[in-house]
Design a protein around this motif. Structure first.
Motif, PDB file in Angstrom:
ATOM      1  N   ILE A  38       0.792  -1.120  -0.002  1.00 29.24           N
ATOM      2  CA  ILE A  38       0.210  -0.102  -0.145  1.00 29.24           C
ATOM      3  C   ILE A  38       0.898   1.374  -0.015  1.00 29.24           C
ATOM      4  CG2 ILE A  38      -1.763   1.442   1.466  1.00 29.24           C
ATOM      5  CD1 ILE A  38      -2.895  -1.336   1.997  1.00 29.24           C
ATOM      6  N   VAL A  39       2.004   1.183   0.888  1.00 28.73           N
ATOM      7  CA  VAL A  39       2.568   2.656   0.985  1.00 28.73           C
ATOM      8  C   VAL A  39       3.351   2.713  -0.388  1.00 28.73           C
ATOM      9  CG1 VAL A  39       4.775   3.444   1.807  1.00 28.73           C
ATOM     10  CG2 VAL A  39       3.154   2.458   3.473  1.00 28.73           C
ATOM     11  N   LYS A  40       4.003   1.642  -1.202  1.00 27.18           N
ATOM     12  CA  LYS A  40       4.512   1.710  -2.331  1.00 27.18           C
ATOM     13  C   LYS A  40       3.581   2.361  -3.502  1.00 27.18           C
ATOM     14  CE  LYS A  40       7.994  -1.854  -2.856  1.00 27.18           C
ATOM     15  NZ  LYS A  40       8.181  -3.211  -2.885  1.00 27.18           N
ATOM     16  N   LEU A  41       2.420   1.999  -3.383  1.00 25.42           N
ATOM     17  CA  LEU A  41       1.407   2.173  -4.328  1.00 25.42           C
ATOM     18  C   LEU A  41       0.954   3.612  -3.935  1.00 25.42           C
ATOM     19  CD1 LEU A  41      -0.649  -0.953  -4.823  1.00 25.42           C
ATOM     20  CD2 LEU A  41       0.843  -0.087  -6.650  1.00 25.42           C
ATOM     21  N   LEU A  42       0.805   4.279  -2.847  1.00 22.35           N
ATOM     22  CA  LEU A  42       0.328   5.470  -2.409  1.00 22.35           C
ATOM     23  C   LEU A  42       1.482   6.410  -2.838  1.00 22.35           C
ATOM     24  CD1 LEU A  42      -1.299   5.194   1.004  1.00 22.35           C
ATOM     25  CD2 LEU A  42      -2.383   5.771  -1.077  1.00 22.35           C
TER      26      LEU A  42
END
Ligand code: ISJ
Length: 106
Positions: free
Chosen positions: A30-34
């Motif tokens: 999620i952090v990478k995608l955000l």
């Protein structure tokens, strides 16, 4: 993922740890995608600044909310998915305001 396993129906500690490990891995994604989303937001922001358009676009936000909610396979979590994306877009707008305020060209 296994569900309850012992006689009382409670989760065993190793199952709890495994589920949390799974959450950690999902959070990493999620952090990478955000981070990628924030990066795309900088490009939208540049385009909007050149065209003198406001940060907020309610029509687009309504579209995003409908689109992502409809992609959630679990109807029970639609309301939470919607709230998460409302928060993501609020932070996206705050980031754009920050970018504009710190823009060396103004
Ligand atoms: C990124 C934009 O700016 C704002 C933030 C949005 C988002 O994070 O998806 C959507 C609409 C705007 O209110 C945009 O206009 O596309």
């Amino acid at each position: 993922m296994e569900t309850k396993d012992n006689a009382s129906g409670a989760w065993r500690p190793n199952e709890l740890a495994a589920a949390r490990q799974q959450i950690n891995q999902i959070d990493d994604q999620i952090v990478k995608l955000l981070a990628q989303r924030f990066d795309a937001v900088t490009k939208v922001n540049e385009a909007k600044q050149s065209a003198d358009l406001p940060v907020m676009d309610q029509g687009r936000e309504d579209q995003v909310l409908d689109r992502v909610t409809n992609k959630d396979p679990n109807p029970e979590t639609h309301v939470y998915m919607r709230q998460i994306f409302e928060t993501i877009m609020k932070n996206s707008r705050d980031y754009q305001t920050h970018l504009t305020n710190t823009d060396s060209n103004h």
